[in-house]
Motif scaffolding. Structure first.
Motif, mmCIF file in Angstrom:
data_model
loop_
_atom_site.group_PDB
_atom_site.id
_atom_site.type_symbol
_atom_site.label_atom_id
_atom_site.label_comp_id
_atom_site.label_asym_id
_atom_site.label_seq_id
_atom_site.Cartn_x
_atom_site.Cartn_y
_atom_site.Cartn_z
ATOM 1 N N LEU A 141 -1.729 -9.604 22.449
ATOM 2 C CA LEU A 141 -0.355 -10.093 22.388
ATOM 3 C C LEU A 141 0.610 -9.248 23.207
ATOM 4 O O LEU A 141 1.754 -9.652 23.414
ATOM 5 N N LEU A 142 0.158 -8.089 23.692
ATOM 6 C CA LEU A 142 1.030 -7.216 24.479
ATOM 7 C C LEU A 142 1.048 -7.621 25.949
ATOM 8 O O LEU A 142 0.011 -7.949 26.535
ATOM 9 N N ARG A 143 2.233 -7.552 26.527
ATOM 10 C CA ARG A 143 2.344 -7.734 27.968
ATOM 11 C C ARG A 143 1.746 -6.526 28.681
ATOM 12 O O ARG A 143 1.670 -5.440 28.101
ATOM 13 N N PRO A 144 1.314 -6.664 29.949
ATOM 14 C CA PRO A 144 0.846 -5.490 30.688
ATOM 15 C C PRO A 144 1.912 -4.390 30.682
ATOM 16 O O PRO A 144 3.076 -4.648 30.963
ATOM 17 N N GLY A 145 1.521 -3.202 30.297
ATOM 18 C CA GLY A 145 2.473 -2.110 30.168
ATOM 19 C C GLY A 145 3.160 -2.047 28.821
ATOM 20 O O GLY A 145 3.881 -1.088 28.526
ATOM 21 N N GLY A 146 2.968 -3.085 27.985
ATOM 22 C CA GLY A 146 3.532 -3.070 26.638
ATOM 23 C C GLY A 146 2.845 -2.027 25.776
ATOM 24 O O GLY A 146 1.782 -1.503 26.133
ATOM 25 N N ARG A 147 3.418 -1.755 24.620
ATOM 26 C CA ARG A 147 2.924 -0.631 23.818
ATOM 27 C C ARG A 147 2.670 -1.031 22.360
ATOM 28 O O ARG A 147 3.464 -1.768 21.772
ATOM 29 N N LEU A 148 1.594 -0.485 21.822
ATOM 30 C CA LEU A 148 1.313 -0.556 20.396
ATOM 31 C C LEU A 148 1.794 0.738 19.757
ATOM 32 O O LEU A 148 1.473 1.837 20.236
ATOM 33 N N VAL A 149 2.565 0.616 18.678
ATOM 34 C CA VAL A 149 3.028 1.770 17.914
ATOM 35 C C VAL A 149 2.351 1.702 16.549
ATOM 36 O O VAL A 149 2.537 0.739 15.807
ATOM 37 N N LEU A 150 1.555 2.718 16.242
ATOM 38 C CA LEU A 150 0.730 2.702 15.048
ATOM 39 C C LEU A 150 0.920 3.994 14.267
ATOM 40 O O LEU A 150 0.976 5.076 14.859
ATOM 41 N N GLU A 228 -9.115 6.604 18.556
ATOM 42 C CA GLU A 228 -8.893 6.750 20.002
ATOM 43 C C GLU A 228 -9.895 5.917 20.792
ATOM 44 O O GLU A 228 -9.525 5.217 21.748
ATOM 45 N N ALA A 229 -11.149 5.981 20.412
ATOM 46 C CA ALA A 229 -12.184 5.234 21.127
ATOM 47 C C ALA A 229 -11.979 3.726 20.973
ATOM 48 O O ALA A 229 -12.178 2.958 21.929
ATOM 49 N N GLU A 230 -11.570 3.293 19.806
ATOM 50 C CA GLU A 230 -11.358 1.867 19.567
ATOM 51 C C GLU A 230 -10.151 1.344 20.337
ATOM 52 O O GLU A 230 -10.163 0.212 20.832
ATOM 53 N N LEU A 231 -9.110 2.153 20.458
ATOM 54 C CA LEU A 231 -7.962 1.755 21.274
ATOM 55 C C LEU A 231 -8.391 1.557 22.725
ATOM 56 O O LEU A 231 -8.009 0.558 23.362
ATOM 57 N N ARG A 232 -9.186 2.471 23.249
ATOM 58 C CA ARG A 232 -9.669 2.319 24.637
ATOM 59 C C ARG A 232 -10.527 1.061 24.770
ATOM 60 O O ARG A 232 -10.455 0.354 25.788
ATOM 61 N N ARG A 233 -11.317 0.790 23.751
ATOM 62 C CA ARG A 233 -12.222 -0.368 23.791
ATOM 63 C C ARG A 233 -11.467 -1.678 23.929
ATOM 64 O O ARG A 233 -11.973 -2.629 24.553
ATOM 65 N N GLY A 235 -8.546 -2.032 25.464
ATOM 66 C CA GLY A 235 -7.671 -2.012 26.634
ATOM 67 C C GLY A 235 -6.351 -1.303 26.446
ATOM 68 O O GLY A 235 -5.379 -1.600 27.150
ATOM 69 N N LEU A 236 -6.293 -0.337 25.520
ATOM 70 C CA LEU A 236 -5.073 0.414 25.273
ATOM 71 C C LEU A 236 -5.303 1.889 25.589
ATOM 72 O O LEU A 236 -6.352 2.454 25.282
ATOM 73 N N ARG A 237 -4.305 2.504 26.213
ATOM 74 C CA ARG A 237 -4.390 3.914 26.598
ATOM 75 C C ARG A 237 -3.354 4.718 25.823
ATOM 76 O O ARG A 237 -2.167 4.387 25.840
ATOM 77 N N THR A 238 -3.794 5.754 25.135
ATOM 78 C CA THR A 238 -2.883 6.562 24.328
ATOM 79 C C THR A 238 -1.896 7.312 25.227
ATOM 80 O O THR A 238 -2.302 8.071 26.106
ATOM 81 N N GLU A 239 -0.610 7.075 24.982
ATOM 82 C CA GLU A 239 0.451 7.771 25.709
ATOM 83 C C GLU A 239 0.982 8.961 24.925
ATOM 84 O O GLU A 239 1.356 9.981 25.491
ATOM 85 N N MET A 240 1.047 8.794 23.609
ATOM 86 C CA MET A 240 1.620 9.829 22.770
ATOM 87 C C MET A 240 0.901 9.834 21.429
ATOM 88 O O MET A 240 0.533 8.781 20.906
ATOM 89 N N SER A 241 0.704 11.023 20.880
ATOM 90 C CA SER A 241 0.084 11.148 19.573
ATOM 91 C C SER A 241 0.634 12.384 18.877
ATOM 92 O O SER A 241 0.818 13.430 19.503
ATOM 93 N N VAL A 252 0.751 7.127 16.762
ATOM 94 C CA VAL A 252 0.126 6.946 18.075
ATOM 95 C C VAL A 252 0.876 5.848 18.818
ATOM 96 O O VAL A 252 1.181 4.803 18.236
ATOM 97 N N VAL A 253 1.194 6.099 20.068
ATOM 98 C CA VAL A 253 1.756 5.083 20.954
ATOM 99 C C VAL A 253 0.735 4.852 22.069
ATOM 100 O O VAL A 253 0.378 5.802 22.781
ATOM 101 N N ALA A 254 0.256 3.618 22.210
ATOM 102 C CA ALA A 254 -0.751 3.296 23.210
ATOM 103 C C ALA A 254 -0.274 2.129 24.063
ATOM 104 O O ALA A 254 0.270 1.158 23.539
ATOM 105 N N SER A 255 -0.465 2.231 25.376
ATOM 106 C CA SER A 255 0.036 1.206 26.306
ATOM 107 C C SER A 255 -1.087 0.282 26.763
ATOM 108 O O SER A 255 -2.250 0.674 26.873
ATOM 109 N N LYS A 256 -0.714 -0.969 27.053
ATOM 110 C CA LYS A 256 -1.668 -1.976 27.535
ATOM 111 C C LYS A 256 -1.982 -1.699 28.999
ATOM 112 O O LYS A 256 -1.100 -1.652 29.842
ATOM 113 N N VAL A 257 -3.244 -1.488 29.268
ATOM 114 C CA VAL A 257 -3.667 -1.173 30.638
ATOM 115 C C VAL A 257 -3.583 -2.406 31.513
ATOM 116 O O VAL A 257 -3.979 -3.502 31.096
#
Length: 257
Positions: A141-150, A228-233, A235-241, A252-257
């Motif tokens: 549901l995230l746009r490219p460059g969008g972020r998940l905040v968890l 962390e591994a599941e976020l990468r799986r 398509g999300l890259r951790t920006e901040m933790s 954790v803040v992770a961005s859509k690759v």
């Protein structure tokens, strides 16, 4: 127990959820302000999803900042309370009852600039398979460059403490009434096993009986490195933790690759 009324069920606990929210996040504005650092990353009129909205403090707070907000939750009672809170504040919040895996059926891919999954909710996904499915839905549901905040409990710390009973050491006051909050932790032998948390809110009323609302929750804990591994799986890259093995919670803040 004479004079005690016991009510169980998630819908009942939703009615007293404010006793579980910290004093510094009690109002919508305060709840949204606790995420000020990540909100600066959003464009004007951002489209935001709160996919574990609870009683709506964050969703309503974000709408008050001018964002286009959708709030979802697996609990119909929580969604109802969110809609009620939005009405009380005159906030424009679209509410939908949906669990994480149902989200792609309600929204197009790449719809949102930011998705919030907060309030220590991800552990309710059933095991690693369910957790990855939930994260995959959020990522879609995230746009490219969008972020998940968890936000998450530090399960390494929770498990190290073992099964136990935690009783708050002070009364919590909400709407002129006091309550005691109790957590009973049932920690399973293995990480991958189903764990349980029983939460009870005992409301004290000098003019009547003590009223206890409780819920037994199932949860499946995870290590930080697994998350962390599941976020990468998906398509999300951790920006901040803020993960610290000695702290109770982390963000954790992770961005859509």
């Amino acid at each position: 127990m004479t004079g005690v009324v016991v009510v169980t069920g998630y819908g009942e606990l939703a009615e007293v959820y404010e006793w579980l929210i910290s004093d510094v996040k009690l109002t919508p504005a305060e709840f949204a302000a606790s995420f000020d650092d990540v909100l600066t990353l959003l464009p004007p009129n951002a489209h935001v999803l709160d996919c574990s909205c609870g009683t709506g403090q964050l969703a309503v707070g974000l709408a008050g900042l001018g964002m286009q907000v959708v709030a979802t939750d697996a609990s119909a009672a929580m969604v109802r309370r969110t809609a009620e809170l939005a009405g009380e504040h005159g906030a424009s919040v679209r509410t939908v009852r949906a669990d994480w895996e149902e989200l792609p059926g309600h929204f197009d891919d790449a719809t949102f600039d930011m998705v919030f999954c907060v309030g220590n909710s991800l552990h309710h996904a059933v095991g690693a398979k369910g957790r990855v499915a939930a994260l995959e839905s959020m990522s879609r549901l995230l746009r490219p460059g969008g972020r998940l905040v968890l936000t998450s409990r530090t399960w390494e710390l929770v498990r190290a403490r073992g099964s136990r009973l935690d009783i708050s050491d002070r009364l919590v006051r909400r709407n002129g009434r006091d309550a005691v909050v109790v957590y009973r932790w049932d920690i399973a032998p293995n990480w991958e096993d189903e764990h349980h948390i029983e939460i009870a809110v005992a409301q004290l009323d000098a003019a009547g009986p003590v009223s206890v609302r409780s819920e037994l929750l199932s949860c499946w804990p995870y290590r930080y490195d697994e998350l962390e591994a599941e976020l990468r799986r998906v398509g999300l890259r951790t920006e901040m933790s803020t993960f610290n093995p000695e702290a109770e919670n982390y963000l954790v803040v992770a961005s859509k690759v």
